[in-house]
Design an enzyme around this catalytic site. Structure first.
Site: not given
Ligand code: NAD
Length: 300
Positions: A57, A101, A124
């Protein structure tokens, strides 16, 4: 007897590169207006798979000219410390998107952390406000993996409209949002969706009805050829590492679908690696640019 035909490959590499190129043009256009998109990526602990995802990422951010702010916290980081960091990032105008994450270490309440992210920086799409908006049909940030699956279907000419989509898995990050996305009214949606999970009975009878099968269960090579009908389109979300003595590392990555046998029956299929995983990163970049535009009330 004619040899069995192989499925068309829906390449995550090709499609994600196209999306990354498009996002790159948008980033350049923003930069020409002196607007510099920034993404904070927070990693807690040293889970090897998470480390790889986070590295990829950050690399893609660098390649696109998106500022990436890296926060690597130790495994024993307290929930309070993580929440304090999220609060700081919420208030930082240089940070347009915040990604924590998952999974987080067990001693941290994951949902509490996700709930603390400002919904307008929630690239997200896991904040309850964004989950609700997706269900309401007014999406703000669509979770990256489900959005990537939808893009793969649309860009490969496999529009889900009117099709029976069977989703294997009901997690908050993949199964549920994919179902919500594909059942929506309008472009990219309009599918009839069935969601299966670990308590589903007669699974095979259901998967065999799928025009489009999306597997997100985390069991290596679970879907076999006898579970699908001829001509099915298969999106394999699973990423599983299995032993393989022929590899220098002693392991290899496989999906939730037994690619070798299912690809002989399918019309189209995604590979692992080189499939959905790459799309997830591309959609994260897209959501980061979207965050900038939403925050500045620019045209989307
Ligand atoms: P999860 O463990 O949270 O959920 C798994 C789901 O599968 C559950 O809802 C469970 O009910 C269902 N399930 C388990 N056994 C089943 C069975 N026998 N039959 C039917 N359903 C069953 O997993 P997740 O986070 O949704 O991830 C699923 C897979 O996708 C994993 O391999 C993960 O690594 C991968 N993943 C990939 C990406 C990507 O970018 N490609 C992103 C997220 C997750």
């Amino acid at each position: 007897m004619a040899p069995a035909k192989s499925a068309a490959l829906i390449s995550g590499k090709e499609l994600s590169e196209a999306i990354v190129r498009e996002v790159g043009e948008e980033v350049a256009s923003l930069k020409s207006k002196d607007i510099h998109p920034g993404l904070a990526v927070v990693l807690v602990g040293s889970d090897p798979a998470s480390q790889v995802y986070v590295r990829n990422k950050r690399r893609t951010c660098d390649a696109l000219g998106i500022r990436s702010f890296a926060f690597d916290l130790p495994e024993n980081c307290t929930e309070k410390r993580l929440l304090t960091l999220v609060t700081k990032l919420n208030a930082d105008p240089a940070v347009n998107g915040i990604l924590v994450q998952v999974p987080l270490p067990k001693h941290i309440n994951e949902q509490k952390v996700l709930n603390a992210i400002d919904p307008i920086k929630d690239v997200d799409g896991f904040h309850p406000m964004n989950v609700g908006k997706l269900l309401n049909g007014e999406p703000s940030f669509v979770p990256c993996t489900p959005a990537g699956c939808q893009e793969m279907l649309m860009r490969s000419g496999n529009d889900p409209a009117g099709k029976h989509v069977v989703v294997l898995g009901r997690s908050n990050i993949v199964g549920k949002p994919i179902a919500a996305l594909l059942m929506q009214k309008g472009k990219g949606g309009d599918a009839t969706v069935t969601v299966c999970h670990s308590r589903t009975q007669n699974l095979e009878a259901i998967t065999k009805q799928a025009d489009i099968l999306i597997a997100a269960i985390g069991i290596p090579l679970f879907v076999k050829a006898n579970m699908v009908k001829s001509g099915v389109v298969v999106i394999d979300v699973g990423i599983n590492r299995i032993p393989d003595a022929s590899k220098a590392s002693g392991t290899r990555l496989v999906g939730d679908v037994d690619f070798d046998t299912v690809s002989k029956k399918a019309k189209a299929i995604t590979p692992v690696p080189g499939g959905v995983g790459l799309m997830t990163i591309a959609m994260l970049m897209k959501n980061t640019v979207r965050a900038v535009k939403l925050q500045r009330r620019m045209k989307l």
